[in-house]
Design an enzyme around this catalytic site. Structure first.
Site, short mmCIF file in Angstrom:
data_model
loop_
_atom_site.label_atom_id
_atom_site.label_comp_id
_atom_site.label_asym_id
_atom_site.label_seq_id
_atom_site.Cartn_x
_atom_site.Cartn_y
_atom_site.Cartn_z
N GLY A 196 0.83 -1.21 0.00
CA GLY A 196 0.00 0.00 0.00
C GLY A 196 0.86 1.26 0.00
N ARG B 180 2.13 11.15 -8.93
CA ARG B 180 1.46 11.35 -7.63
C ARG B 180 2.23 10.75 -6.46
NH1 ARG B 180 -4.66 12.20 -7.89
NH2 ARG B 180 -4.97 12.83 -10.02
N ARG C 22 -0.31 -8.68 -3.34
CA ARG C 22 -0.35 -7.59 -2.36
C ARG C 22 0.52 -7.98 -1.17
NH1 ARG C 22 -1.88 -3.93 1.08
NH2 ARG C 22 -3.11 -4.44 2.93
N SER D 27 -0.15 -4.87 5.50
CA SER D 27 -0.42 -5.17 6.90
C SER D 27 -1.93 -5.39 7.09
CB SER D 27 0.07 -4.03 7.78
OG SER D 27 -0.58 -2.84 7.41
N ARG E 142 8.60 -3.42 12.50
CA ARG E 142 7.80 -3.64 11.29
C ARG E 142 8.64 -4.10 10.12
NH1 ARG E 142 2.38 -0.32 11.35
NH2 ARG E 142 2.16 -0.34 13.58
N1 ADE Z 1 -4.48 -2.58 8.16
C1 ADE Z 1 -3.72 -2.80 9.25
N2 ADE Z 1 -4.47 -2.82 10.35
C2 ADE Z 1 -5.75 -2.60 9.95
C3 ADE Z 1 -6.98 -2.48 10.60
N3 ADE Z 1 -7.04 -2.61 11.93
N4 ADE Z 1 -8.09 -2.23 9.89
C4 ADE Z 1 -8.01 -2.09 8.55
N5 ADE Z 1 -6.88 -2.19 7.87
C5 ADE Z 1 -5.76 -2.44 8.55
#
Ligand code: ADE
Length: 234
Positions: free
Chosen positions: A20, A43, A87, A90, A217
């Site tokens: 992301g 962008r 993808r 997280s 992380r």
């Molecule tokens: N990505 C990481 N943690 C998340 C969460 N709690 N809700 C939605 N997307 C996430």
């Protein structure tokens, strides 16, 4: 060039990893690939192409949420001929056995609504991972010192969710974690006869309130990138 990707034809590999965060794309490319070139900065959504074990790979940021991912995945699939999209990101853990730092390999992605909903009308399409990628990632993950869970996830439109009852139903139905992109990725891959998978690090937990400190992380993210690369070329 497309509206959102400035790469020239041939600059994008058939295999694309999609974090992301565009800065994660930069970090992953510089850490795991050789002969790395910046191929997109429109962008600020950075994309890099390089080589991993002799294979051409692109790592392109998707942005957060399904509408953003949909833009990049559509252009990669339709205009650049991408065939495998993975993808790497997280998610929030939703089951007690899923701990922060664990990896989730998403077999299915349930959603309340995705950008593709308007074409399905009354049908509830079931977005699912490509089996060859799913099984290869599961196998590859055995080589890492990390606990891995394979199952369904929930692709939400909101990080700050107000509907506690929805989360409750997800937990009740065995959903492992929540993120915001995979359902649309799986749907687009199905539409374009491509392969897709989401490999996710659990960065926080909805029940315990725990979250992964930022200094930890990187390592979890690194395991995920390697699992994704091994799965793509298994
Ligand atoms: N990505 C990481 N943690 C998340 C969460 N709690 N809700 C939605 N997307 C996430």
């Amino acid at each position: 060039m497309t509206i959102h990707i400035g790469a020239k034809p041939g600059d994008i590999a058939e295999t694309v990893l999609m974090p992301g965060d565009p800065y994660r794309a930069k970090w992953a490319a510089e850490t795991f690939l050789t002969d790395v070139r910046l191929v997109n900065e429109v962008r600020g959504m950075l994309g890099y192409t390089g080589t991993w074990n002799g294979h051409k790979v692109t790592i392109q940021g998707s942005g957060m949420g399904m509408p953003s991912l949909s833009i990049y995945a559509n252009e990669l699939l339709r205009d650049y001929g991408a065939k495998t999209l993975i993808r790497i990101g997280s998610c929030g853990g939703m089951q007690p056995e899923v701990k922060v730092r664990d990896v989730i390999i998403a077999m299915t992605a349930t959603t309340l609504g995705s950008p593709s909903d308007s074409i399905f009308r009354e049908v509830n399409f079931a977005p699912c991972a490509d089996w060859s990628l799913l099984s290869a990632a599961t196998e590859a993950a055995k080589g890492f010192d990390v606990d891995v869970h394979v199952g369904g996830i929930y692709s939400s439109d909101t990080f700050y969710a107000e509907r506690a009852d929805l989360d409750e139903q997800m937990v009740r139905h065995g959903i492992l974690g929540v993120e915001m992109e995979a359902a649309e990725l799986y749907t687009l891959a199905a539409r374009h006869k491509a392969r897709a998978l989401a490999v996710l690090t659990v960065s926080d937990h909805l029940q315990t309130g725990e979250s992964l400190p930022s200094d930890q992380r990187e390592r979890s993210f690194g395991d995920m990138v390697e699992i994704a690369l091994q799965a793509a070329f298994a």
